[in-house]
Motif scaffolding. Structure first.
Motif, short mmCIF file in Angstrom:
data_model
loop_
_atom_site.label_atom_id
_atom_site.label_comp_id
_atom_site.label_asym_id
_atom_site.label_seq_id
_atom_site.Cartn_x
_atom_site.Cartn_y
_atom_site.Cartn_z
N ARG A 100 1.58 6.84 -6.58
CA ARG A 100 0.51 8.02 -6.96
C ARG A 100 1.09 9.18 -6.50
O ARG A 100 0.81 10.10 -7.41
CB ARG A 100 -0.61 7.47 -6.02
CG ARG A 100 -1.78 8.33 -6.38
CD ARG A 100 -3.23 7.92 -5.43
NE ARG A 100 -2.70 8.32 -4.05
CZ ARG A 100 -2.95 9.57 -3.47
NH1 ARG A 100 -3.21 10.71 -4.38
NH2 ARG A 100 -2.44 9.77 -2.35
N LEU A 101 1.71 9.44 -5.67
CA LEU A 101 2.40 10.73 -5.25
C LEU A 101 3.44 11.09 -6.22
O LEU A 101 3.57 12.26 -6.71
CB LEU A 101 3.09 10.55 -3.96
CG LEU A 101 2.14 10.68 -2.51
CD1 LEU A 101 2.82 10.36 -1.39
CD2 LEU A 101 1.15 11.88 -2.63
N LEU A 153 2.10 1.85 -3.48
CA LEU A 153 1.20 2.22 -4.48
C LEU A 153 0.94 3.67 -4.06
O LEU A 153 0.93 4.52 -5.12
CB LEU A 153 -0.19 1.38 -4.21
CG LEU A 153 -0.31 0.24 -4.81
CD1 LEU A 153 -1.52 -0.56 -4.74
CD2 LEU A 153 0.08 0.04 -6.18
N GLU A 154 0.95 3.99 -2.66
CA GLU A 154 0.96 5.39 -2.54
C GLU A 154 2.00 6.33 -2.74
O GLU A 154 1.86 7.31 -3.33
CB GLU A 154 0.89 5.64 -0.91
CG GLU A 154 0.41 7.01 -0.40
CD GLU A 154 -0.77 7.55 -0.62
OE1 GLU A 154 -0.89 8.93 -0.74
OE2 GLU A 154 -1.82 6.70 -0.91
N GLN A 155 3.26 5.85 -2.96
CA GLN A 155 4.35 6.47 -3.29
C GLN A 155 4.20 6.69 -4.96
O GLN A 155 4.73 7.89 -5.39
CB GLN A 155 5.50 5.97 -2.93
CG GLN A 155 6.33 6.11 -1.71
CD GLN A 155 7.60 5.43 -1.26
OE1 GLN A 155 7.92 4.43 -2.04
NE2 GLN A 155 8.21 6.00 -0.24
N GLU A 168 0.71 -1.22 0.17
CA GLU A 168 -0.13 0.02 0.03
C GLU A 168 0.92 1.22 0.01
O GLU A 168 0.62 2.14 -0.70
CB GLU A 168 -1.02 -0.09 1.03
CG GLU A 168 -1.97 0.85 1.09
CD GLU A 168 -3.13 0.88 2.24
OE1 GLU A 168 -3.03 1.77 3.17
OE2 GLU A 168 -3.56 -0.32 2.18
N THR A 169 1.95 1.14 0.82
CA THR A 169 2.89 2.37 0.72
C THR A 169 3.40 2.66 -0.51
O THR A 169 3.84 3.62 -0.91
CB THR A 169 3.76 2.38 1.98
OG1 THR A 169 4.36 0.82 1.73
CG2 THR A 169 3.20 2.46 3.29
N GLU A 209 1.70 12.09 -9.35
CA GLU A 209 0.86 13.36 -9.18
C GLU A 209 1.77 14.53 -9.23
O GLU A 209 1.50 15.55 -9.83
CB GLU A 209 0.12 13.31 -7.68
CG GLU A 209 -0.98 14.15 -7.66
CD GLU A 209 -1.50 13.99 -6.28
OE1 GLU A 209 -1.33 14.97 -5.37
OE2 GLU A 209 -2.39 12.98 -6.08
#
Length: 143
Positions: free
Chosen positions: A9-10, A5-7, A2-3, A13
């Motif tokens: 996505r960031l 994927l979050e990274q 999850e981290t 972005e």
């Protein structure tokens, strides 16, 4: 995971924000270039107008000098006519014409007032001068 994927996505972005900022900067740069071009054209137009104005000013100055010289010549001719008229009326011989200060002169009193639109033409003065000189005595006048 999850981290991760979050990274990701960031990061995507951030890349999207960077791309948007680059496009905004590019659009602003194009806008500034267009404004600069307009100002450059305006500057060229103003410089051209200034040069044309300078030429007109120079021509006007030359015409003014010519008119001043013409006025000076007409004033001399008028003085000559007035002197001849005086000599005719008094019967006096004159050998030297004293210098008269230039300035306002009254036509009836042997001087010339500047009257805006009423001006004597050289032909008028010469005609007057020839009429006066033709009626003088044959001994002649020395000025």
């Amino acid at each position: 995971m999850e981290t991760g994927l979050e990274q990701e996505r960031l990061q995507q972005e951030a890349e999207l924000n960077l791309k948007v900022k680059k496009e905004e900067v590019q659009a602003q740069l194009e806008k500034v270039r267009a404004e600069l071009e307009v100002q450059s054209q305006e500057t060229a137009r103003l410089e051209s107008s200034c040069k044309a104005l300078e030429r007109l000013l120079c021509q006007s100055g030359k015409r003014l000098q010519e008119k001043e010289q013409e006025l000076e010549q007409l004033t001399k001719e008028l003085r000559q006519v007035n002197l001849q008229q005086f000599i005719q009326q008094t019967g006096t011989k004159v050998s030297v014409l004293p210098a008269q200060p230039t300035g306002d002169i009254d036509l009836e009193c042997g001087s010339l007032k500047r009257l805006g639109s009423s001006r004597l033409l050289p032909s008028d003065l010469r005609a007057l001068q020839s009429r006066v000189s033709s009626s003088l005595n044959p001994e002649g006048i020395y000025v």
